[in-house]
Motif scaffolding. Structure first.
Motif, PDB file in Angstrom:
ATOM      1  N   ILE A 106       0.848  -1.176   0.000  1.00 58.41           N
ATOM      2  CA  ILE A 106       0.000   0.000   0.000  1.00 58.41           C
ATOM      3  C   ILE A 106       0.888   1.232   0.000  1.00 58.41           C
ATOM      4  N   LYS A 107       0.344   2.325  -0.432  1.00 51.26           N
ATOM      5  CA  LYS A 107       1.039   3.601  -0.354  1.00 51.26           C
ATOM      6  C   LYS A 107       0.399   4.350   0.801  1.00 51.26           C
ATOM      7  N   SER A 108       1.169   4.781   1.743  1.00 50.22           N
ATOM      8  CA  SER A 108       0.635   5.398   2.942  1.00 50.22           C
ATOM      9  C   SER A 108       1.142   6.833   3.058  1.00 50.22           C
ATOM     10  N   GLY A 109       0.433   7.757   2.467  1.00 52.09           N
ATOM     11  CA  GLY A 109       0.792   9.165   2.568  1.00 52.09           C
ATOM     12  C   GLY A 109       2.164   9.430   1.998  1.00 52.09           C
ATOM     13  N   ASN A 110       3.028  10.053   2.797  1.00 52.02           N
ATOM     14  CA  ASN A 110       4.376  10.371   2.366  1.00 52.02           C
ATOM     15  C   ASN A 110       5.362   9.259   2.698  1.00 52.02           C
ATOM     16  N   GLU A 111       4.907   8.166   3.226  1.00 54.28           N
ATOM     17  CA  GLU A 111       5.785   7.065   3.603  1.00 54.28           C
ATOM     18  C   GLU A 111       6.154   6.229   2.388  1.00 54.28           C
ATOM     19  N   ASP A 112       7.201   5.447   2.543  1.00 53.01           N
ATOM     20  CA  ASP A 112       7.572   4.491   1.502  1.00 53.01           C
ATOM     21  C   ASP A 112       6.507   3.417   1.411  1.00 53.01           C
ATOM     22  N   ILE A 143       4.630   0.198   2.053  1.00 51.89           N
ATOM     23  CA  ILE A 143       4.572  -0.720   3.192  1.00 51.89           C
ATOM     24  C   ILE A 143       4.080  -2.039   2.646  1.00 51.89           C
ATOM     25  N   SER A 144       4.748  -3.127   3.020  1.00 48.06           N
ATOM     26  CA  SER A 144       4.372  -4.425   2.470  1.00 48.06           C
ATOM     27  C   SER A 144       4.348  -5.490   3.556  1.00 48.06           C
ATOM     28  N   GLY A 145       4.109  -6.706   3.129  1.00 43.60           N
ATOM     29  CA  GLY A 145       4.080  -7.840   4.050  1.00 43.60           C
ATOM     30  C   GLY A 145       2.932  -7.727   5.036  1.00 43.60           C
ATOM     31  N   ARG A 146       3.139  -8.282   6.192  1.00 42.65           N
ATOM     32  CA  ARG A 146       2.113  -8.260   7.231  1.00 42.65           C
ATOM     33  C   ARG A 146       1.983  -6.880   7.872  1.00 42.65           C
ATOM     34  N   CYS A 147       2.907  -5.979   7.561  1.00 44.33           N
ATOM     35  CA  CYS A 147       2.825  -4.610   8.072  1.00 44.33           C
ATOM     36  C   CYS A 147       1.570  -3.905   7.571  1.00 44.33           C
ATOM     37  N   VAL A 148       1.077  -4.326   6.432  1.00 39.98           N
ATOM     38  CA  VAL A 148      -0.160  -3.759   5.893  1.00 39.98           C
ATOM     39  C   VAL A 148      -1.290  -3.967   6.890  1.00 39.98           C
ATOM     40  N   GLU A 149      -1.299  -5.110   7.538  1.00 40.02           N
ATOM     41  CA  GLU A 149      -2.347  -5.405   8.515  1.00 40.02           C
ATOM     42  C   GLU A 149      -2.225  -4.517   9.755  1.00 40.02           C
ATOM     43  N   LEU A 150      -1.005  -4.112  10.093  1.00 39.63           N
ATOM     44  CA  LEU A 150      -0.836  -3.181  11.207  1.00 39.63           C
ATOM     45  C   LEU A 150      -1.461  -1.836  10.870  1.00 39.63           C
ATOM     46  N   VAL A 151      -1.283  -1.393   9.639  1.00 39.75           N
ATOM     47  CA  VAL A 151      -1.903  -0.139   9.200  1.00 39.75           C
ATOM     48  C   VAL A 151      -3.424  -0.266   9.258  1.00 39.75           C
ATOM     49  N   GLU A 152      -3.944  -1.414   8.849  1.00 37.96           N
ATOM     50  CA  GLU A 152      -5.393  -1.637   8.921  1.00 37.96           C
ATOM     51  C   GLU A 152      -5.876  -1.557  10.359  1.00 37.96           C
ATOM     52  N   TRP A 153      -5.107  -2.122  11.298  1.00 37.17           N
ATOM     53  CA  TRP A 153      -5.475  -2.069  12.710  1.00 37.17           C
ATOM     54  C   TRP A 153      -5.468  -0.624  13.209  1.00 37.17           C
ATOM     55  N   GLU A 154      -4.437   0.138  12.819  1.00 36.50           N
ATOM     56  CA  GLU A 154      -4.364   1.542  13.217  1.00 36.50           C
ATOM     57  C   GLU A 154      -5.596   2.306  12.734  1.00 36.50           C
ATOM     58  N   GLU A 155      -5.991   2.055  11.511  1.00 38.45           N
ATOM     59  CA  GLU A 155      -7.178   2.715  10.959  1.00 38.45           C
ATOM     60  C   GLU A 155      -8.434   2.286  11.706  1.00 38.45           C
ATOM     61  N   TYR A 183      12.547  -7.128  10.196  1.00 41.10           N
ATOM     62  CA  TYR A 183      11.344  -7.350   9.387  1.00 41.10           C
ATOM     63  C   TYR A 183      10.708  -6.020   8.981  1.00 41.10           C
ATOM     64  N   CYS A 184      10.563  -5.134   9.948  1.00 38.22           N
ATOM     65  CA  CYS A 184       9.932  -3.845   9.648  1.00 38.22           C
ATOM     66  C   CYS A 184      10.765  -3.037   8.657  1.00 38.22           C
ATOM     67  N   ASN A 185      12.068  -3.042   8.829  1.00 36.42           N
ATOM     68  CA  ASN A 185      12.942  -2.331   7.905  1.00 36.42           C
ATOM     69  C   ASN A 185      12.801  -2.884   6.489  1.00 36.42           C
ATOM     70  N   LYS A 186      12.725  -4.181   6.376  1.00 45.09           N
ATOM     71  CA  LYS A 186      12.584  -4.838   5.074  1.00 45.09           C
ATOM     72  C   LYS A 186      11.264  -4.468   4.404  1.00 45.09           C
ATOM     73  N   HIS A 187      10.217  -4.236   5.200  1.00 46.26           N
ATOM     74  CA  HIS A 187       8.882  -3.998   4.652  1.00 46.26           C
ATOM     75  C   HIS A 187       8.426  -2.541   4.764  1.00 46.26           C
ATOM     76  N   GLY A 188       9.367  -1.629   5.014  1.00 45.50           N
ATOM     77  CA  GLY A 188       9.044  -0.208   4.974  1.00 45.50           C
ATOM     78  C   GLY A 188       8.172   0.293   6.105  1.00 45.50           C
ATOM     79  N   PHE A 189       8.345  -0.266   7.291  1.00 42.72           N
ATOM     80  CA  PHE A 189       7.518   0.107   8.437  1.00 42.72           C
ATOM     81  C   PHE A 189       8.430   0.357   9.627  1.00 42.72           C
ATOM     82  N   ASP A 190       8.106   1.360  10.433  1.00 38.27           N
ATOM     83  CA  ASP A 190       8.904   1.680  11.603  1.00 38.27           C
ATOM     84  C   ASP A 190       8.640   0.668  12.724  1.00 38.27           C
ATOM     85  N   ALA A 191       9.697   0.108  13.282  1.00 34.43           N
ATOM     86  CA  ALA A 191       9.548  -0.917  14.320  1.00 34.43           C
ATOM     87  C   ALA A 191       8.881  -0.362  15.577  1.00 34.43           C
TER      88      ALA A 191
END
Length: 110
Positions: A13-19, A21-33, A76-84
């Motif tokens: 997914i493209k998340s605003g100005n962020e790089d 985000i892929s993998g299971r990190c997408v589900e973390l964004v869904e949870w945040e929303e 894992y987070c670094n690999k998938h464009g998400f802050d740990a």
């Protein structure tokens, strides 16, 4: 972007100005929303209303908690464009969902 990257872009997914985000990190964004939506509710939120969603996200949260306990979360987070640290805050919100909803309900009542 290379050909292989284009072919295997699923679950990104493209998340605003962020790089990306892929993998299971997408589900973390869904949870945040989802949490944001609960906090902005203009009604009293019952446990029954969010119990199914807790189950829906249980596997991904267990995965991130386990990765953090085994010191692989940062990699894992670094690999998938998400802050740990953001991942930690997100799974912490999952673990304290009852308190978060109680605070939102108190805010609604008052």
């Amino acid at each position: 972007m290379g050909l292989l990257e284009r072919l295997f872009r699923k679950n990104r997914i493209k998340s605003g100005n962020e790089d990306d985000i892929s993998g299971r990190c997408v589900e973390l964004v869904e949870w945040e929303e989802y949490i944001k939506k609960l906090n902005q509710s203009n009604h009293y939120v019952s446990r029954k209303e969010y119990a199914a969603d807790i189950e829906k996200f249980a596997d991904v949260m267990k995965l991130f908690i386990s990765m953090d306990e085994n010191d692989t979360l940062d990699f894992y987070c670094n690999k998938h464009g998400f802050d740990a640290n953001r991942a930690r805050e997100t799974y912490l919100s999952y673990q304290t969902i009852d308190d978060l909803v109680r605070q939102a309900n108190d805010k609604y009542i008052s």
